[in-house]
Design a protein around this motif. Structure first.
Motif, mmCIF file in Angstrom:
data_model
loop_
_atom_site.group_PDB
_atom_site.id
_atom_site.type_symbol
_atom_site.label_atom_id
_atom_site.label_comp_id
_atom_site.label_asym_id
_atom_site.label_seq_id
_atom_site.Cartn_x
_atom_site.Cartn_y
_atom_site.Cartn_z
ATOM 1 N N UNK A 453 9.099 65.369 39.208
ATOM 2 C CA UNK A 453 8.460 66.601 38.745
ATOM 3 C C UNK A 453 7.572 66.261 37.562
ATOM 4 N N UNK A 454 6.363 66.810 37.553
ATOM 5 C CA UNK A 454 5.418 66.569 36.466
ATOM 6 C C UNK A 454 5.644 67.544 35.321
ATOM 7 N N UNK A 455 5.333 67.068 34.130
ATOM 8 C CA UNK A 455 5.332 67.957 32.970
ATOM 9 C C UNK A 455 4.012 68.713 32.908
ATOM 10 N N UNK A 456 4.084 69.988 32.551
ATOM 11 C CA UNK A 456 2.893 70.737 32.165
ATOM 12 C C UNK A 456 3.355 72.003 31.461
ATOM 13 N N UNK A 457 2.763 72.294 30.310
ATOM 14 C CA UNK A 457 3.200 73.438 29.518
ATOM 15 C C UNK A 457 4.658 73.313 29.128
ATOM 16 N N UNK A 458 5.426 74.360 29.408
ATOM 17 C CA UNK A 458 6.856 74.360 29.076
ATOM 18 C C UNK A 458 7.707 73.720 30.164
ATOM 19 N N UNK A 459 7.114 73.386 31.295
ATOM 20 C CA UNK A 459 7.860 72.759 32.391
ATOM 21 C C UNK A 459 8.071 71.282 32.073
ATOM 22 N N UNK A 460 9.323 70.869 31.992
ATOM 23 C CA UNK A 460 9.633 69.499 31.587
ATOM 24 C C UNK A 460 9.773 68.578 32.802
ATOM 25 N N UNK A 461 9.510 67.288 32.624
ATOM 26 C CA UNK A 461 9.447 66.362 33.749
ATOM 27 C C UNK A 461 10.802 65.851 34.214
ATOM 28 N N UNK A 462 10.807 65.346 35.439
ATOM 29 C CA UNK A 462 11.957 64.633 35.996
ATOM 30 C C UNK A 462 11.440 63.277 36.448
ATOM 31 N N UNK A 463 11.972 62.215 35.849
ATOM 32 C CA UNK A 463 11.427 60.862 35.979
ATOM 33 C C UNK A 463 12.481 59.929 36.565
ATOM 34 N N UNK A 464 12.048 58.938 37.318
ATOM 35 C CA UNK A 464 13.003 57.934 37.806
ATOM 36 C C UNK A 464 12.498 56.519 37.534
ATOM 37 N N UNK A 465 13.441 55.623 37.303
ATOM 38 C CA UNK A 465 13.213 54.177 37.278
ATOM 39 C C UNK A 465 13.991 53.566 38.433
ATOM 40 N N UNK A 466 13.325 52.713 39.213
ATOM 41 C CA UNK A 466 13.964 52.056 40.354
ATOM 42 C C UNK A 466 13.726 50.559 40.246
#
Length: 697
Positions: A453-466
């Motif tokens: 999920x990308x960050x934009x405004x108040x929406x926070x991101x969901x990031x992965x490392x593989x």
């Protein structure tokens, strides 16, 4: 920024997927926000049959959103055209974020088939948007008025990027050229998936099966145990299996006394997808290069490299080639000296053997022991995976005040995956962070960071490392090599770029930056991994809890320049090969293997070294690094110069860390990358720190 997130996904992912048919199923979880903590992907509810309908519904909804923009009777404005466009395609971002990550990390035949099926569909959808004349007219109208709109710098940047992406995607071409461009994009989408699948198939198919214990001579116990477990899992108990995955192949080359077996596994690795069988990639790559050149020509560029670089920091191929050629002078000479040293070591054995490519790791390890009294295997007990990960988290905490706490109530796609809640110093949620660190057949090689999920405004991101690090074996936990330690820190640096971003628009948030800038946040993190102060924070013996002793830390840091001629040269050779492929002005009758040989001969690459990635398995140039593999070295200039600021003021200096966070990590692509860098550093980067760090000066 590539044209809309779905186009970005298509450009960087060489993945696959298949569909089980039109089966009635539970409500499709992709069609609304996931009902989970922080809207994390509902991996426990997502099924194979959900993907295609979600893609098709996402396409339908985005088409409706584009139609609403185009049919708006009001005059074009930044809000009703640019922001509306940036916000479109929410479902496609949601399903694509999951789908394309899984086709890299947890693929199967079904996923592969669906990837192939959906590639031309998604390509056509992208083209339908980017070649929409009415939409482009509105965007162009806003762009032409940009000087009078009183936009913020971030808004100016978003407008500029979107306008230029449309032009680069063919919006200004006539109908005939647009039709041909559509055909090229569809064909490339399928070819690139086929290429990467062939590499994965070849990697998974190979097994070096050892039956005689004598052939294990020289190998450390942890590697032997791991190979025995792999053999048992494959139904060959009592034997040992070694594979082409880095965590198996590299230590085998480093320690195995049996030279013939080293040669066997090495040749299997460098000849992947080059055997004339169903997985052969020669014709595919030749076609890809040919189509890319035609695409560049249609868009007004003489080469594909100049088309790509036009939007990067480097700007054009000539500048990149000057940069690579300058480094080559330093690195190739150092590699020759290192080869001569290794040959002397072989000569001492009196076998009359000449140094070959499959000998390099083995004899460089012996030379390391001779020069520095250090066997890299001495380091591994101090590099327990969990401790290394917590060390990286501790560095981020000291630099930026953030905390990462494991959460158990978030669905995952594999039991190996862990999830962390990331919060700022005041306890405010910044994002979710997934880690997936062990190899398995459904995972491609290498290591990477991606977004769910990308960050934009108040929406926070969901990031992965593989990644595909050394697995636990028996009662021995996952113990990393020094290279794996640095890789973990590297990918976590990418994750920080995605987690700490503070932008208002998807198109410029996080890692949506130029390809030759995106490696700065990742590569600067590697510097902390081996700082003595940091090693004392996390490098603890997995049996005793003892912190790595000063004597071992000193040995480790003294040998940091060891073998840098080899490592820089093999990386440079791959970067040069990438550029030479994409510098071609005539790609007819291209024999990619012959071309590779001619390029390496022209540059005088010594025969004891091969490019880090050879043509038929060079996945980077099939994904997002076409005419961009130079970026690792380009960004190495930036990260080396940037870390000097920390060394000058203290590696955890708050003022310096705040400046890096504010001017680089939080800004994403909201401003020109050199402007951002100079705001942090006060000047453009100098080359000398990089040359010094690589022992090239």
């Amino acid at each position: 920024m590539d044209l809309k997130k779905i186009v970005f996904i298509l450009s960087i992912c060489s993945m696959t997927y298949s569909y089980a048919g039109n089966v009635k199923t539970d409500p499709n979880p992709f069609l609304s926000e996931f009902k989970t903590l922080y809207n994390a992907p509902s991996f426990d509810k997502i099924k194979i049959e959900h993907y295609e309908p979600a893609f098709l519904e996402g396409i339908r909804q985005q088409n409706a959103q584009i139609k609403a923009i185009v049919s708006n009777k009001a005059k074009p404005t930044f809000q009703n055209t640019i922001v509306a466009y940036d916000n479109s395609g929410e479902i496609l971002r949601r399903v694509g974020g999951v789908f394309f990550n899984l086709t890299e990390a947890e693929t199967n035949d079904a996923l592969t088939a669906l990837s192939i099926k959906m590639a031309p569909v998604l390509s056509e959808h992208s083209d339908n948007i980017s070649l929409n004349k009415a939409l482009f007219k509105r965007i162009k109208t806003v762009y032409s008025q940009r000087g009078s709109l009183k936009l913020t710098r971030e808004q100016e940047r978003l407008l500029e990027l979107i306008y230029k992406d449309f032009v680069r995607s063919g919006a200004a071409l006539d109908d005939k050229k647009q039709a041909r461009l559509r055909e090229i994009n569809k064909e490339l989408a399928t070819l690139e998936i086929d290429f990467s699948n062939h590499v994965l198939n070849e990697t998974n198919a190979y097994q070096l099966v050892i039956s005689d214990k004598k052939d294990l001579a020289g190998l450390p116990d942890w590697l032997v145990k791991s190979a025995a477990e792999d053999a048992k899992a494959a139904g060959k108990e009592g034997k040992w299996i070694f594979t082409l995955h880095n965590a198996s192949r590299l230590p085998f080359l480093q320690y195995a006394d049996n030279r013939a077996l080293r040669e066997q596994i090495y040749n299997a690795y460098i000849n992947r997808a080059n055997k004339g069988d169903k997985n052969d990639n020669k014709a595919i790559l030749a076609k890809v290069i040919t189509l890319r050149l035609e695409k560049a020509n249609l868009l007004g560029f003489d080469t594909y490299s100049n088309f790509v670089l036009d939007k990067n920091m480097a700007k054009n191929s000539a500048k990149v080639m000057d940069f690579l050629n300058n480094l080559w002078i330093y690195s190739n000479e150092n590699a020759r000296k290192e080869a001569a040293e290794l040959q002397k070591l072989m000569d001492k054995e009196g076998k009359g053997e000449k140094l070959a490519r499959w000998d390099w790791w083995y004899y460089s390890e012996k030379l390391r022991q001779e020069k520095y009294n250090l066997n890299e295997d001495e380091l591994k007990p101090y590099f327990k995976l969990d401790n290394v990960r917590e060390g990286a988290f501790a560095v981020a905490n000291k630099l930026y005040g953030i905390t990462l706490t494991e959460v158990k109530n978030v669905p995952v796609y594999n039991p190996d995956v862990k999830v962390f809640d990331v919060k700022d110093s005041k306890g405010k949620h910044l994002g979710l962070f997934y880690v997936d660190y062990f190899p398995r057949p459904g995972k491609r090689g290498g290591a990477w960071m991606n977004n769910y999920k990308d960050q934009h405004g108040e929406s926070r991101p969901i990031i992965c490392n593989v990644a595909s690090f050394t697995k636990p074996a028996g009662d021995v936990p996952s113990l990393l090599t020094l290279d794996e330690v640095q890789t973990l820190f590297h990918e976590f640096g990418h994750a920080l770029h995605g987690l700490l971003t503070k932008c208002n628009y998807v198109g410029v948030s996080g890692t949506n930056v130029t390809r030759d800038f995106v490696e700065l946040p990742s590569q600067i993190m590697e510097h902390w991994a081996t700082e003595p102060e940091v090693l004392k924070m996390y490098a603890k013996n997995y049996k005793t809890g003892e912190v790595m002793p000063d004597t071992l830390i000193q040995k480790l840091n003294k040998q940091m320049l060891f073998n840098q001629g080899f490592m820089t040269t093999e990386l440079l050779a791959a970067a040069i090969l990438d550029m030479e492929f994409h510098n071609l002005k005539d790609a007819k009758n291209l024999d990619v293997v012959d071309f590779e040989k001619k390029v390496m001969d022209k540059y005088g690459l010594i025969p004891e070294i091969a490019p880090r990635y050879r043509a038929t398995y060079f996945n980077h140039i099939i994904g997002g690094y076409a005419a961009g593999y130079y970026s690792y070295l380009w960004a190495n200039v930036l990260d080396s110069d940037a870390f000097e600021a920390f060394k000058e003021n203290g590696i955890f200096d708050k003022k310096t860390a705040d400046a890096f966070r504010t001017n680089v990590l939080e800004k994403g692509g909201s401003e020109d990358p050199m402007v951002l860098y100079k705001k942090f550093r006060g000047a453009e980067p100098k080359l000398e720190p990089m040359l010094k760090n690589r022992g090239l000066q």
